[in-house]
Design a protein around this motif. Sequence first.
Motif, mmCIF file in Angstrom:
data_model
loop_
_atom_site.group_PDB
_atom_site.id
_atom_site.type_symbol
_atom_site.label_atom_id
_atom_site.label_comp_id
_atom_site.label_asym_id
_atom_site.label_seq_id
_atom_site.Cartn_x
_atom_site.Cartn_y
_atom_site.Cartn_z
ATOM 1 N N GLU A 267 0.969 -1.168 -0.202
ATOM 2 C CA GLU A 267 0.028 0.117 0.080
ATOM 3 C C GLU A 267 0.655 1.343 -0.125
ATOM 4 N N THR A 288 -6.378 -4.602 3.816
ATOM 5 C CA THR A 288 -5.837 -3.293 3.377
ATOM 6 C C THR A 288 -6.378 -2.201 4.583
ATOM 7 N N GLN A 289 -6.062 -0.919 4.199
ATOM 8 C CA GLN A 289 -6.097 -0.057 5.333
ATOM 9 C C GLN A 289 -7.631 0.373 5.637
#
Length: 371
Positions: A267, A288-289
């Motif tokens: 990322e 993921t974030q």
Amino acid sequence: MKTFTLILAFFISLFSHICMAQSDQQAISDTLNDYIQGTSFNDQSRIKNAFQSDALLHLQKTDQANWVVKASDYIGWFKEENKGKFNGRIGEILDIDIAGNIATAKVEILVPAKSLRYTDLFLLKKLDKRWQIISKSASSDTSNRNGKRILFIASSAYFHGETQLPAGVSFSEIVIAYHTFKQAGYTVDFVSPDGGALPLAYINTSMPLHKQYLYDSDFMFAIGNSKTPQQINPADYVAVHYLGGTNAMYGVADNQQIQAISMAIYERHGGIISSVCHGTAGIVNLRTQDGQYLVSGKRISGYPEDYENQSKAYFAQFPFLIKQSVELHGGTFLYSPRNTPHVEVDGRIVTGQNYLSSQAVAEQIIQLLEK
């Protein structure tokens, strides 16, 4: 009682020697890293810290096959006004061999901008409880090495779960991908949850590539001294590659430090996440974030539980199933008939079904990196 005392004393002595050897290796690594970082960032103090004051360097130049340089003169080549500025040298420790209070070591220095590779050989000695370089010799040759690094992620598990059923990293999956990346000019590092020696499985010296790397001392040093997650800086890597072997089912998927490293590379640094065979177990829990599973909405391959010997004791130890987990987390799991290669590329995620897919996975990663 006397016998017990003798046995206890033996094991205490053995443990002490092991700890001392590990301590010496770390101390030598620290000295070599002073040399590497000092010469890469023009830091005279670190270079000086690495060398014994009377050390000699045996170098070469056009008109002199054995050009002897004093360490003090060598240090002066790295100008103090340039301290902290990266000069294009990228170093890596390739080997350390300790014999009492002396040691030899090999370091690789890449200068990609000049297509050069230096091999530095060192003689070190423990002086006043400090390991210092007392001699260095070096050679150079042209190289296609680009300085870009791939991080191979492996499990530290030697057994299946809490049993004594042996498990290990697939040697084929290591050497096939490693060879492909090295031939293309990439540097490969290894990380495992515990660091140190990787447990190996499925070694076959009748296979030329297995034999080549089994007797390659630099390679064996690398897999015998894998890094710990704490030693990894995600900014140094352009891709991660999760290795298989059934031990990949243990200790990787739930390792938060390794998860953080992989997602930072993916990322923050625009890198690639890849896996092969049971290595896909390592990516099923990545998020993921925004909290979504990495595999959600992605085409993923790996070794499906359909092809496992489900009646065998090892299978009962698996903490989860790869295909099932990918699908539960929103991914589409794809694979081909048993013992055939299969690779899926979905954005910056590259996954393969088995060791037969290892080369193709590595080649797909290289294609993505060189676009």
